[in-house]
Write an enzyme that holds these catalytic residues in place. Structure first.
Site, mmCIF file in Angstrom:
data_model
loop_
_atom_site.group_PDB
_atom_site.id
_atom_site.type_symbol
_atom_site.label_atom_id
_atom_site.label_comp_id
_atom_site.label_asym_id
_atom_site.label_seq_id
_atom_site.Cartn_x
_atom_site.Cartn_y
_atom_site.Cartn_z
ATOM 1 N N ASP A 40 4.571 2.740 -2.436
ATOM 2 C CA ASP A 40 4.990 1.346 -2.545
ATOM 3 C C ASP A 40 6.336 1.131 -3.243
ATOM 4 O O ASP A 40 7.008 0.149 -2.988
ATOM 5 C CB ASP A 40 3.910 0.520 -3.257
ATOM 6 C CG ASP A 40 3.631 1.020 -4.669
ATOM 7 O OD1 ASP A 40 4.202 2.062 -5.055
ATOM 8 O OD2 ASP A 40 2.844 0.378 -5.373
ATOM 9 N N PRO A 81 2.389 10.597 -7.583
ATOM 10 C CA PRO A 81 3.101 9.433 -7.033
ATOM 11 C C PRO A 81 3.485 8.363 -8.051
ATOM 12 O O PRO A 81 4.156 7.407 -7.694
ATOM 13 C CB PRO A 81 2.094 8.859 -6.025
ATOM 14 C CG PRO A 81 0.769 9.312 -6.477
ATOM 15 C CD PRO A 81 0.954 10.540 -7.311
ATOM 16 N N ARG A 116 2.197 -6.099 -7.273
ATOM 17 C CA ARG A 116 2.631 -5.899 -5.887
ATOM 18 C C ARG A 116 2.861 -7.226 -5.188
ATOM 19 O O ARG A 116 2.604 -8.292 -5.728
ATOM 20 C CB ARG A 116 1.532 -5.118 -5.140
ATOM 21 C CG ARG A 116 1.286 -3.726 -5.687
ATOM 22 C CD ARG A 116 2.180 -2.754 -4.995
ATOM 23 N NE ARG A 116 1.996 -2.872 -3.558
ATOM 24 C CZ ARG A 116 1.156 -2.132 -2.843
ATOM 25 N NH1 ARG A 116 0.455 -1.203 -3.423
ATOM 26 N NH2 ARG A 116 1.039 -2.302 -1.538
ATOM 27 N N TYR A 160 -2.978 2.777 -11.062
ATOM 28 C CA TYR A 160 -3.139 4.231 -11.058
ATOM 29 C C TYR A 160 -4.004 4.555 -12.261
ATOM 30 O O TYR A 160 -3.620 4.249 -13.397
ATOM 31 C CB TYR A 160 -1.791 4.935 -11.203
ATOM 32 C CG TYR A 160 -0.927 4.880 -9.976
ATOM 33 C CD1 TYR A 160 -1.156 5.751 -8.919
ATOM 34 C CD2 TYR A 160 0.125 3.986 -9.879
ATOM 35 C CE1 TYR A 160 -0.355 5.723 -7.794
ATOM 36 C CE2 TYR A 160 0.924 3.937 -8.754
ATOM 37 C CZ TYR A 160 0.680 4.812 -7.710
ATOM 38 O OH TYR A 160 1.466 4.772 -6.601
#
Ligand code: FAD
Length: 709
Positions: A50, A385, A298, A306
């Site tokens: 993202d 990530p 987001r 996470y």
């Protein structure tokens, strides 16, 4: 299903994730005959990567779709660091830092899910390839590069003896066309609050690759007529992810290590009393002893968490332990978050996507086979990530490679430039792994209780690493080493004749000391506002550097009211405009004058005291059908509405004498020299560009009008 009667392509791309799509995008901009296949039946629609770093946004902008990402994404401006309060042990906000280091780019980090980013690429590839005529006549539907979903390679051969023949197709690949059922990944049937959820586990490193299963399944289906075809290719890119089938065919390895840290990922609309989630802040939360959470706000009110999982290992059958995947569900992941974030509460009603992964850091031992097959993206580097690097670095691999392959295929540059893909990108991958190693251990470790607690992580060290890491993570720090296309003094052997030798490469070296103290050879061109001389419109300098495969010579002409400086400019103009100028020699006959090397200029005299006609004609070419080219001459001056970009000051260029800069098609600085050092510019280009007279014209016509937009 068989789509292409002609089985010969210039470039075959395996994998249509971010790296493969970036490569296809370059090919579409440059008009190169290309196929791109992916074993999955569709693109992804949610979840996965993202974060878009500032350098990636600059790149998107150079392909004219940066604005789509900028508008749709969630912008991340601040990070809040949460740790146990030293006195009470209760979680508290310890610090706030900017998410992107101020003033390093005209963009800041944003988040938007990978599916949208893939959509921007698909739209651009369609539009460009029809325009430039990649696989047929320009302007026709047949010219379009389409991602062929549900298609995967089953065998690969390389004719090594033909590797040096630029006209040969030394790669032979069998492609298998799959049914919809074969091309659809098996999903874990997850029901959360009655909702059926798509999970990302099938792409996670906790799952084994299913390529061989897919091939076996396809083999077992009786009706195989017309389902297999043979493709001959000049070049191939393996952008087929961490389990890369292409990498396995080449016998290359990912080297590195895996850790015991397991993390879960949830994309949810959170119901929580945690203050900084309600404030829509990015947060790094370190609990006293239950692990860590990274919070990423987001688009569309979603928040990505996470979450470090407390691992439950089971016997692996050989006396060792392995992670028990069956215990990972959205419920167990949120339960971990609840433990870490207490006394605050967090739950969700809407879950958009979830996955889990094990942190491991690995880098490919080689990125290329004889500069005919290349690997990019997760196929050559895997890591955690959380720092938002995977997709960015993967796209940037292909961004580095695409224009090089295109210019060799089109006969503009010789194949020596292809060696720089591995020398430039493998080092970046190694730096990335090193960065991730430090970052993920700092993030996964527990906070130190006090200065005597040597096993714990000091939160000051964490903050410092975070701030320094932000520079690396932005992508702006990339600094390519000396090579045939980066003229700087490297760690190479000085030959005493203005060249150095590194391995089997002869490098050009120039001293650019003091000419442009704000620019560095090997780094990307920074951007400041300049005005168009003709119509006074302000442009960010990078906006002039569209990614279309064109090299650029930028002449910072200085103060052209000064008579001596004007003479220098006129003499340079004579040489650049001459019959045997490198500008002419590198351009195929019949192609547009700026289709291979574009000449741009920016002077420092007041705009109102000068006109484009103070510049020799080569700087503002005349075309009998098109008139003067007004878009090449710029000035560093005050604009009417957007202030003064102070380009000369920011680039550290003397406003009287100026200097010249050569930029690669990917905006990286190749060479800096005196403004009128024609000889050195000429010798730089002669090092790798193909003289179109001796060659008898380019192999592929350079697409007219593909420059603007
Ligand atoms: P991929 O995206 O993996 O694409 C490879 C493509 O190749 C796929 O479409 C696949 O179907 C296809 N393929 C595979 N094998 C074959 C074959 N044999 N034949 C044909 N096609 C094939 N990065 C971030 O920046 N931020 C994040 O938050 C983030 N979260 C992540 C979460 C998870 C669980 C995972 C696994 C990755 C995450 N990443 C994140 C990393 C990011 O998704 C990858 O780094 C990025 O997608 C790599 O791009 P790629 O094109 O190299 O590979």
């Amino acid at each position: 299903v068989q789509r292409n009667a002609d089985s010969h392509v210039d470039v075959l791309i395996v994998g249509a994730g971010p790296a493969g799509l970036m490569m296809a995008n370059w090919m579409s901009r440059c008009g190169v005959k290309t196929r791109i296949v992916d074993k999955r039946g569709t693109k992804i629609f949610n979840g996965q990567a993202d974060g878009l770093q500032c350098r990636t946004l600059e790149i998107f902008d150079s392909f004219s779709f940066g604005h789509r990402a900028w508008i749709e994404s969630n912008h991340m401006l601040e990070i809040c660091l949460w740790n146990p309060d030293p006195k009470t042990g209760v979680l508290a906000r310890g610090d706030r830092i900017p998410d992107t280091i101020p003033n390093i780019s005209r963009f800041q980090q944003v988040v938007l899910h990978q599916g949208r980013i893939e959509r921007f690429f698909l739209d651009a590839i369609r539009e460009n390839s029809i325009k430039t005529g990649c696989n047929g006549e320009p302007g026709t539907k047949e010219a379009e590069i389409k991602v062929e979903h549900g298609v995967l390679p089953t065998s690969f051969q390389f004719e090594e003896s033909a590797a040096d023949d630029e006209d040969a197709y030394p790669l032979t690949v069998q492609l298998r066309h799959l049914t919809e059922e074969e091309a659809t990944p098996t999903q874990k049937a997850t029901l959360a609050n009655g909702q059926s959820i798509v999970d990302g586990l099938f792409r996670s490193n906790l799952s084994a690759d299913d390529t061989q299963d897919v091939i076996n399944l396809s083999n077992s289906i009786a009706d195989k007529a017309g389902r297999t075809e043979t493709v001959k290719a000049k070049y191939m890119l393996g952008a087929d992810g961490a389990h890369s089938w292409v990498r396995q065919q080449l016998g290359f390895k990912l080297e590195g290590e895996s850790t015991d840290y397991i993390w879960g990922v949830l994309d949810i609309i959170p119901i929580t009393d945690f203050p900084d989630i309600s404030h829509r802040m990015r947060c790094a939360i370190h609990s006293e002893s239950s692990g860590s959470v990274m919070v990423i706000p987001r688009e569309n009110k979603l928040v990505r968490l996470y979450i470090q999982l407390t691992t439950t290992n089971v016997e692996d059958g050989s006396g060792g332990k392995k992670f028990d995947r069956s215990t990972i569900t959205p419920e167990t992941i949120i339960a971990s978050a609840q433990r870490i974030m207490q006394p605050y509460k967090i739950e969700y009603r809407y879950l958009d996507w979830w996955t889990a992964y094990q942190i491991g850091q690995r880098v490919g031992n080689s990125f290329s086979l004889h500069e005919r097959v290349f690997l990019a993206g997760d196929a050559v580097h895997t890591h955690s990530p959380k720092a938002g690097q995977g997709m960015n670095v993967s796209m940037q691999d292909a961004y580095n490679l695409g224009w090089k392959v295109a210019s060799v295929v089109k006969g503009q540059a010789n194949c020596s430039i292809l060696k720089t893909y591995q020398s430039e990108r493998r080092r970046i991958a190694q730096d990335l792994i090193e960065f991730d190693h430090r970052f993920s251990r700092l993030f996964s470790g527990r906070p130190a209780k006090d200065v005597m607690d040597e096993e714990g992580i000091s939160m000051d060290v964490f903050k410092d690493a975070f701030e320094k890491g932000n520079m690396f993570a932005s992508g702006i720090a990339v600094d390519y080493g000396a090579s045939v296309i980066v003229a700087k003094s490297g760690s190479a052997k000085d030959q005493g004749d203005g060249t150095e030798v590194l391995g089997d490469e002869k490098l050009r070296v120039v001293s650019s000391d003091g000419l442009a103290t704000g620019l560095e050879v090997g780094k990307r061109m920074p951007s400041f506002k300049v005005l168009n001389q003709a119509d006074a419109r302000p442009w960010h300098f990078q906006e002039l550097l569209k990614s279309n495969g064109t090299w650029r010579v930028v002449v910072f002409a200085g103060d052209i009211r000064d008579a001596a400086q004007k003479r220098r400019l006129d003499r340079l103009g004579e040489k650049l405009g001459g019959e045997d100028s490198f500008l002419r020699l590198c351009t195929p006959s019949g192609a547009r004058y700026d289709s291979v090397i574009e000449l741009l200029s920016c002077h420092s005299a007041p705009r109102q005291e000068t006109t484009i006609f103070d510049f020799p004609e080569v700087f503002r070419p005349w075309d009998e059908n098109d008139g003067w080219d007004y878009w090449k001459v710029h000035v560093d001056d005050q604009s009417y509405h957007e202030g003064h970009g102070q380009a000369y000051k920011n680039y550290g260029i003397n406003p009287t004498r100026g200097c010249s800069v050569i930029l690669r098609p990917d905006q990286y600085i190749s060479w800096i020299g005196e403004m009128d050092d024609y000889k050195s510019m000429d010798s730089f280009f002669r090092g790798f560009m193909v003289d179109q007279r001796t060659k008898g014209g380019a192999k592929t016509a350079i697409a007219e009008g593909s420059k603007k937009g």
